[in-house]
Each structure stands twice: as structure tokens, then as C-alpha cells.
Scaffold this active site. Structure first.
Site, PDB file in Angstrom:
ATOM      1  N   HIS B 148       0.863  -1.174   0.000  1.00 42.52           N
ATOM      2  CA  HIS B 148       0.000   0.000   0.000  1.00 42.52           C
ATOM      3  C   HIS B 148       0.898   1.222   0.000  1.00 42.52           C
ATOM      4  O   HIS B 148       1.691   1.410   0.915  1.00 42.52           O
ATOM      5  CB  HIS B 148      -0.924  -0.003   1.229  1.00 42.52           C
ATOM      6  CG  HIS B 148      -1.821   1.184   1.264  1.00 42.52           C
ATOM      7  ND1 HIS B 148      -3.097   1.193   0.747  1.00 42.52           N
ATOM      8  CD2 HIS B 148      -1.619   2.439   1.726  1.00 42.52           C
ATOM      9  CE1 HIS B 148      -3.637   2.375   0.894  1.00 42.52           C
ATOM     10  NE2 HIS B 148      -2.765   3.159   1.497  1.00 42.52           N
ATOM     11  N   CYS B 149       0.786   2.007  -1.005  1.00 41.95           N
ATOM     12  CA  CYS B 149       1.671   3.157  -1.153  1.00 41.95           C
ATOM     13  C   CYS B 149       0.980   4.414  -0.646  1.00 41.95           C
ATOM     14  O   CYS B 149      -0.030   4.835  -1.219  1.00 41.95           O
ATOM     15  CB  CYS B 149       2.047   3.333  -2.621  1.00 41.95           C
ATOM     16  SG  CYS B 149       3.208   4.677  -2.882  1.00 41.95           S
ATOM     17  N   PRO B 150       1.477   5.020   0.389  1.00 42.53           N
ATOM     18  CA  PRO B 150       0.822   6.233   0.872  1.00 42.53           C
ATOM     19  C   PRO B 150       1.055   7.431  -0.035  1.00 42.53           C
ATOM     20  O   PRO B 150       0.290   8.385   0.003  1.00 42.53           O
ATOM     21  CB  PRO B 150       1.454   6.455   2.245  1.00 42.53           C
ATOM     22  CG  PRO B 150       2.749   5.747   2.192  1.00 42.53           C
ATOM     23  CD  PRO B 150       2.596   4.627   1.225  1.00 42.53           C
TER      24      PRO B 150
END
Lengths: 160, 734
Positions: B148-150
Site C-alpha cells: 500500500h503506497c501512501p
């Protein structure tokens, strides 16, 4: 207890009412990685409902279609290049190769349902609806049988 | 600029505007806003202040080139941000029904000769396909989950990994271009460094230079991943460390798969065409073969051809068929039970190897209240559900000190004693009450030592005791799955099984009372890559106990016990829960011995030895690890040998093993994640779970590498077992 959809004759209604009972699921075959394939193993619940070659034929054809969709060939490469060149705006007007094959699969399943499965009281649902994890087959037989029985019973009672 | 390091924490650290009432919402958008601002702002300044001079005095191609690269970067950034990563829709109820309530938490499939585990996702209610993972931030299972890439505020999965990768590549090139051309400008304007243009150019150069190091690092990292055919999730959890990656097709094919494959379809939000197939009975039937006819004559009627019956009984048959999709296996409890000590294929090997984790069952009972007039099917479910409520405590302990939960999960075996006693009281229907009582008597010898009680082992016992047919079916399916399951398990599994509140076959309502309130929290807490908030585990028991689902009488009893719940309290709760339980049929005995109560000694002390022992045990019986995972730790059997000869006989060597994999998994992952995170902090790895996990699990990270070293592959009988640091074991048929 089972809800009694005695008046249901349409496939959609039957599907919903039979949603919690009498479903057979064909799982994915991951033996070759994450490419989309379904197990062709004949489920025992279908033994009395459909001939094995017909069923296996359907599943094998589905597997062929999915392999075609995921094939990395010239067409998919060109599609990718075109998408990059147009900053992916091409996807607004063009359908991806996968989607095209999925439509083909949907038509195939519909045709199979009409020709082969519905006459045997079965219903195949498109696996894309479940994230391509399973193919579900609904066994519609009992409900329809009960509908006929009830109607005949009512007639008998009326006569008496 | 806040560090690119821990993705999960970075968002919150960089969010000064996060309001306390809803801390998540604003902070989730801070990193992506910052990234967008820097990207667009710096590039705009570059174009406005640097490019005019460059196009005049160097070449007019420069702005065009930079514009193209920038647009490409922006396009991929937008696709990575807004594209569905490959979210799986939640499974419908009917799909869940196929598996029994004692179905295992893990299913094993063979991928190119290597055993891969598929874990049951209690939120999405299906077994996660290989490479699929559940993102707690998005609360979705994502296909080919990378991370999950912020910075794009989105999961990176199958569909948008290509865009993410191209974004990284193009951003690296763009930064290099901006920096390079800015340097060219500065070098030509050394006498005018105080002008606006020069200062702006220097500012953009500084920004570019600052971002270059983490972005290039991350790009290089992903280039290696693509070449190897791994996802970030797999790399970080060390799944293929020292092992073979079954998902790789060679470097060239991996690269072409990422770059050249057709875009995968989305699964959610699809337009569903209405099928209009007319269904008209009577239906065609295939002609029955001789064998089929014979089978119909011999069976007990459950597999009868309903069509031919043509009577009202067909309804009942359908009901029974829905309850038991296949005829129950012939009950032979006397044969089964004695068979266990012998080398009875899977089961005995399971026993000798020792169960890995206690909570290997996706606990899916129907949450029926005692007043409901259900069949015996629901009774064990009720108990199971109640029992499984203990697993949040296990989750907690696993959060804080991952090994502490292990012994508590072992306590599940002691629940059996309670359950047996409950059965003895004769509550609920049960055909084999006699045998149940006998079993209970044997079990009661087990002490209820230990802290919390896991539910799932007792759920196994209870479910078999509930109804004869269901127990048979469960036993049957359980027996079948034993050989296929791997015994890798974590303490998380117990908690997942707890959260998974599935209705039993008999009850068609999907309104598991505990599910709405429990599962999201459970899932979010238990997910490996989820941002681990240090306070989250502590919040669980209070949250759980304070919000019992309405309408269920047992809920208050089944509260989420803390791992440190006293044995007495746990006993009380179990006893209350078991009040409606049916007696145990004899097949229970097959499982009773497997769920021997945990040792009363403190878990911490036992951890080192158990882990070590467990690893060795696992290596000895690779193909049986799956089955052993079903059972809680049997080490206690040694202590309880006098009480029950059955339960104790095969178990002595098994004691520590069960904990090992579980212990190994979560902490080793986090430890590994922490170590890897440090190594990749330059690359700005944006794994959401890393930062928080590291905080909580750092103290144990040192012990993990030691464990990982133990897990050397030992070829056994043609099957090579390779264990990753993350605790996942892959078995390669040699």
C-alpha cells in the site's frame, strides 16, 4: 427453512432464491501460477445432472478463453505502447484486449446456459463476478420440481 | 521533507492538520498531496524559470523532452493513484457455505510443484488466492498485492503495478533531467546566482536532489523485484528467501509480464448484464450408469435423485442435502480413535509432528442464541463462536509480544475439558451422548491451566459433538484437509478465526451478530502489512467487551478475553458458552487428543525451546505440517498422560513445535520488515505496515533471525521443505 419461490420462473429470481443452497463451486487451478485456469475436475454433485464430457468441455473452453486473454503477444504489447503514447487516454475510447475476451466469455457462458445447462436445471455464473476465483454452478432442479408438484397437488385437491 | 521511510507513519507524521476526531481521513491524503505538490510545483517552476533560457541558448528540444517525460510521469502517477489495484469483491454467503465451520484457516495449493498456502480472509470470506493479500488501509483483498503506497494513497496490485513501476522509472528520469538541466543553467549563470531565476533553479535542484536518492533507491528495488518476479509483500516477508519462487517465469518473461501484458480487468463495479434464460422443467437427466444406480441403492438416501422422488419429501431431502453436501462418512469412532496412536496416515503423523498453531481454523460458526430452536448443528457452532472469542486476546498478545499468545492458544485444548463437561451435562441433543460423556471424562483430566483459551480447538471438538451428521462431515472434511494443510500458522490465525463469524449451514442468515463489529477491527489489526498502531491491541479487549452485538445472549459471555484472563474466568465463560452444546460423538476423540491443553508454564520461558523444537519438528514432517496446524499445541500431553491415555500417547515429542511457526511468522516478518526497512529506507519504501510494526516488534526482531536460521530445509522423503523468515514454508517435491 427454505423460502418457497413457487412463482419464480425467471432465471434471475431463481438464482437469488436458491442463493444459499445447492451451489457447486469450481475452484481455480493454480498449478501453473496465477494465470487464470479453472479445475476441470468433475464435481460429484453434478454426476446425476449433467454428462461429464459436456461439463469438461465447457470448463476447458473457458480456460482456453482466459489463456487467450492473458496471452502476452504482439497485440497486448502494441496496446500498451499506444496507451503510453496517449498518456492512457486511449482507454477512454478503446476496450482492452482482456475486456474484449471477457465479453466473449460472457456470451459463451450465456449460450452454454441456454443450450446445455438450463435444460438440465443448472446455471453457470460468470466467474468475473466473483473476482475470477470460482465458477459457480447453481442447481436449480429442486425448486422447479417442487413448483410442479405443488401445482399438481393443488389441482388434485381442487378436483376432490 | 519528512522521511520516505515508514509509509504508515509518514502519513501521520506529516499531517499536522490531522484532527483528533477523525485522525485517519486527513492524514491519509497528506503524503499524496505532498507528492503531487512537489512534483507539479517543482516541474512548473523548472519550466517557467529554467527552460526559457535553455531552449534559447542550448536547444529547443530540452523543454519538449522534459514536457514529455513529465507528462508520462504524471499520467502514470494518476493511474497508480486512481486505478483499482485489483480488488476482489467480497464473497457471497453461498460461497462460504461450502466449507464447514471447522474448515481450516489455510488451504494449500500446489503451484509448479511448490506448496503455497491460501489463507482464509475473514473480511472478504474466501481463501485468498496466491499472492493476494488483504490491505487493512483499504480493507480489501488485492490481487497480486504489492504494497500500500501512501504517496499515491492506493494499494499497488495486479492492475496498477505497471503504472506504479513506470511512474518510478519516469520520475527518476524526470528528476535527473531537472537536476541536470538546472545544473547546466547554474553553471552558465555563475555570475548571476542572486537573480530570481537562478535561485528558483537552485531550489528546484535541491528538491530534485533530495528526492532523487529515495526515489532512485525505490526504483532500483522494484527493478530487482520485477526481474525476480516477486512482489514487495513477498520480498519483505521473506517468503522466498532461500527458497524457490513459484511465480517466476524467468527474468525476461517477468519483465514482459509487467510491461507488456494486457491490462487486467476490474472485479468490482462491473456492469452486470441481466441473464434472461428461461428455465422450464422437467429437466434433462443424464442416464445413470450401473455404478451410480448401485450407489443410490446403497446410500442412506441423502444423495437420492430428487427429481425422481417427486414428493414433498424432496424438500426435506434438499434441506438435508444443503446441510450435508455429501453423505456422512460411516461413523467409526472406535476405529478412528485407536487408529490415532498408530501410524494412521495423516492424523497420526499430525500428532507426532505436533500442531503448529492453535488457531488454524477459520472459525465460522453460526451465531445462534440458545433460545433459538435450531438443530444440533447450531449447538457446536454456538460454542465455537463463544470459544473463538478468546482469540482477540491472542491477537493482542501477538501484537505486543507475539509469542505470548502462543501458550494462550494452547489453552484452547483446555477448553476441551470444559466443552466436554458441558456435553456431559447433557445439554442439547446428541445421539452419541454416551461416547461424548466418555470423551468428556477423558478430557476433564486436562487441567485448564494457562491464561486465555483459544476457541478454535474447542470449536473443532464441539462442532463434532454437536450433531452426529455434521460432526461426521466435519470430521470427514477435516480428515481430508489434514494432509494438505501446512502447519505454518501464526497467532494471527486464531484471531482471524474468531473474527470470522459465518452462519452455520442450517441458518441461512448472514447476520452474524459479531461480524460487523468484530471483523473489521480484527482484520485491520491482524493484517500483516497493516499499519500497526501500538495502542490498537490494547484497545481490542475494551472495544470488544464494550460492544457486544445485540440479540445474542452469549455475547457478553464471549467477550474478548485478554490474554491474561485467569483460568477460572475462562473456565466460567467456557462453561456458560457450552451450556447448549450437544454431547460429543466419538469422532471428537480423534481431535481431542490433538487439542491437549497447553502447558501451564509461562509462555515466555517456553518460547525459545518451543520455537527451536518446533522448527525441527516441522522440518521432519514437512507434508504434515498443514495438518498439525489444526491442532493446538500438544506439548501438554506429557503432563496429562495419566489423565487420558489416548490423548497423551503420541504426543511427547510434539510439545514445542506448534508454537514455532506461529511465533516465527509474525515477529519474524516484522523483524525482517524492520531490518529490510532500514535497508530500504533510502528507497523510500512505502510499506504501510512497516513503521508501526517495527515499533512494536523491534525488541523481538533480534530473536527472529536466529529462528530463521534454524529453518533450514531438510529433505524428507522426497519433499524439500524450505522455510522463509516470514514463517511461510514451501515444500518442493524433489
Amino acid at each position: 427453512e427454505i423460502s418457497a419461490p413457487w412463482t419464480f420462473h425467471n432465471l434471475q429470481e431463481l438464482r437469488h432464491s436458491a442463493s444459499l443452497a445447492n451451489k457447486v463451486f469450481l475452484q481455480r487451478d493454480y498449478s501453473d501460477g496465477t494465470t487464470c485456469r479453472f479445475q476441470t475436475k468433475f464435481p460429484s454433485e453434478l454426476e446425476s445432472r449433467i454428462e461429464r464430457p459436456l461439463f469438461e468441455d465447457t470448463v476447458k473452453r473457458l480456460n482456453i478463453y482466459y489463456a487467450e486473454a492473458e496471452k502476452m503477444g504482439g497485440q497486448s504489447y502494441l496496446e500498451g505502447c499506444l496507451a503510453c503514447a496517449t498518456a492512457y487516454l486511449i482507454f477512454l475510447c478503446m476496450e482492452t484486449r482482456y475486456e474484449k475476451v471477457l465479453k466473449k466469455i460472457g456470451r459463451y457462458i450465456q449460450e452454454q446456459n441456454e443450450k446445455i445447462y438450463a435444460p438440465r436445471g443448472l446455471l453457470i455464473t460468470d466467474p468475473i463476478e466473483r473476482g475470477m476465483r470460482v465458477v459457480s454452478l447453481q442447481l436449480l432442479l429442486l425448486l422447479c420440481v417442487c413448483v410442479c408438484e405443488r401445482e399438481t397437488d393443488k389441482e388434485k385437491h381442487k378436483d376432490r | 521533507m519528512p522521511g520516505f521511510s515508514s509509509g504508515g507513519l509518514g502519513g501521520e507524521v506529516g499531517g499536522p492538520a490531522a484532527s483528533p476526531p477523525c485522525p485517519f481521513r486527513p492524514s491519509r491524503f497528506v503524503p499524496v498531496s505532498a507528492a503531487t505538490t512537489f512534483l507539479v510545483g517543482s516541474t512548473t517552476l523548472f519550466f517557467c524559470f529554467t527552460c526559457p533560457w535553455l531552449s534559447e541558448h542550448v536547444s529547443s528540444v530540452i523543454p519538449i523532452y522534459n514536457a514529455v517525460v513529465f507528462l508520462f510521469t504524471l499520467a502514470n502517477f494518476c493511474m497508480a493513484t486512481f486505478m483499482d489495484p485489483g480488488v476482489f469483491p467480497r464473497a457471497e454467503e453461498d460461497e462460504d457455505k461450502e466449507d464447514d465451520f471447522r474448515a481450516p484457516l489455510y488451504k494449500t495449493v500446489e503451484v509448479k510443484g511448490i506448496q503455497v498456502r491460501m489463507k482464509w480472509c475473514s473480511s472478504c470470506r474466501f481463501y485468498r488466492p496466491p499472492r493476494c493479500s488483504h490491505c487493512s488501509v483499504c480493507d480489501n483483498c488485492v490481487e497480486d498485492f504489492d504494497h500500500h503506497c501512501p504517496w499515491v494513497n492506493n494499494c499497488i496490485g495486479r492492475r496498477n503495478y505497471r503504472h506504479f513501476f513506470l511512474f518510478l522509472l519516469s520520475l527518476t528520469i524526470h528528476i535527473m533531467g531537472v537536476f541536470g538541466f538546472g545544473l547546466l543553467y547554474i553553471l552558465q549563470h555563475q555570475h548571476q546566482l542572486d537573480s530570481v531565476h537562478s535561485s528558483v533553479t537552485m531550489a528546484t535542484m535541491c528538491t530534485a536532489g533530495l528526492f532523487f536518492i529515495p526515489v532512485a533507491g525505490l526504483t532500483g528495488f522494484h527493478m530487482v523485484l520485477v526481474a525476480r518476479g516477486r512482489t514487495t509483500n513477498e520480498q519483505v516477508t521473506g517468503k522466498f528467501r532461500g527458497g524457490v519462487n513459484p511465480f517466476t517465469n524467468g527474468c525476461l518473461r517477468n519483465v514482459s509480464h509487467v510491461l507488456c501484458s494486457s491490462q487486467a480487468p476490474r472485479y468490482v463495479g462491473r456492469w452486470r448484464g441481466k441473464q434472461t434464460v428461461e428455465v422450464q422443467p422437467p429437466f434433462l437427466r443424464p442416464p445413470l450408469s450401473e455404478a451410480q444406480l448401485e450407489a443410490k441403492v446403497l446410500d442412506n438416501g441423502i444423495q437420492n435423485d430428487h427429481h425422481s422422488s417427486r414428493s414433498k419429501s424432496s424438500l426435506e431431502q434438499m434441506e438435508s442435502q444443503s446441510a450435508d453436501a455429501e453423505p456422512p462418512p460411516p461413523p467409526k469412532p472406535e476405529v478412528r480413535y485407536p487408529g490415532l496412536p498408530r501410524a494412521d496416515t495423516e492424523e497420526s503423523s499430525l500428532l507426532s509432528e505436533g500442531p503448529s498453531t492453535p488457531s488454524m481454523y477459520k472459525y465460522r460458526p453460526a451465531y445462534s442464541s440458545p433460545q433459538r430452536n435450531h438443530t444440533a448443528l447450531t449447538h457446536p457452532n454456538k460454542m465455537i463462536r463463544g470459544d473463538s472469542l478468546d482469540s482477540p486476546s491472542i491477537l493482542q498478545s501477538s501484537r505486543q509480544a507475539s509469542y505470548r499468545s502462543e501458550p494462550s492458544s494452547l489453552d484452547g485444548g483446555s477448553v476441551i475439558g470444559l466443552a466436554a463437561r458441558g456435553g456431559e451435562r447433557g445439554e442439547g441433543p446428541g445421539g452419541s451422548s454416551g461416547t461424548g460423556g466418555e470423551v468428556a471424562g477423558g478430557i476433564s483430566g486436562y487441567s485448564l491451566g494457562g491464561r486465555s483459551y483459544t476457541s478454535y480447538p474447542s470449536s473443532l471438538v464441539l462442532s463434532t459433538g454437536g450433531s452426529h451428521s455434521s460432526s461426521m462431515r466435519s470430521a470427514h472434511t477435516h480428515h481430508n484437509t489434514l494432509g494438505t494443510l501446512q502447519s505454518e500458522g501464526t497467532t494471527d490465525t486464531s484471531y482471524k478465526s474468531l473474527a470470522n463469524q459465518t452462519p452455520q449451514n442450517g441458518s441461512l442468515s448472514y447476520d452474524s451478530l459479531l461480524t460487523p463489529s468484530e471483523s473489521p477491527e480484527f482484520e485491520s489489526a491482524a493484517h500483516e502489512l497493516s499499519p500497526q498502531k501500538p495502542h490498537a491491541p490494547a484497545a481490542f479487549p475494551t472495544a470488544m467487551t464494550s460492544s457486544p452485538p445485540p440479540g445474542v445472549r452469549d455475547v457478553p459471555l464471549q467477550g474478548y478475553t485478554s490474554p491474561f484472563l485467569s483460568a477460572q474466568m475462562a473456565q466460567q465463560r467456557e462453561g456458560q458458552l457450552l451450556q447448549g452444546s450437544a454431547s460429543f460423538s466419538s469422532p471428537n476423540r480423534a481431535y481431542l487428543r490433538t487439542f491437549s491443553p497447553p502447558p501451564p508454564n509461562p509462555p515466555h520461558a517456553a518460547h525459545p525451546e518451543t520455537q527451536h523444537h518446533l522448527l525441527h519438528q516441522d522440518s521432519r514432517h514437512p507434508h504434515l505440517r498443514a495438518t498439525s496446524s489444526i491442532r493446538p499445541l500438544p506439548p501438554v500431553s506429557e503432563q496429562h498422560s495419566p489423565s487420558s491415555p489416548h490423548a497423551c500417547s503420541p504426543d511427547p515429542p510434539v510439545s514445542p513445535p506448534p508454537r514455532g511457526p506461529s511465533l516465527r511468522k509474525s515477529p519474524s516478518y516484522t523483524g525482517e520488515a524492520g531490518l529490510q526497512h532500514k535497508a530500504r529506507s533510502m528507497g523510500g519504501a512505502s510499506l504501510s505496515g512497516e513503521g508501526g510494526v517495527r515499533v512494536t516488534q523491534a525488541p523481538q526482531s533480534t530473536s527472529r533471525p536466529g529462528l530463521a536460521n534454524h529453518s533450514t530445509s531438510k529433505p524428507v522423503g522426497g519433499v524439500k521443505k524450505v522455510t522463509g523468515v516470514g514463517g511461510t514454508t514451501y515444500e518442493i517435491s524433489v
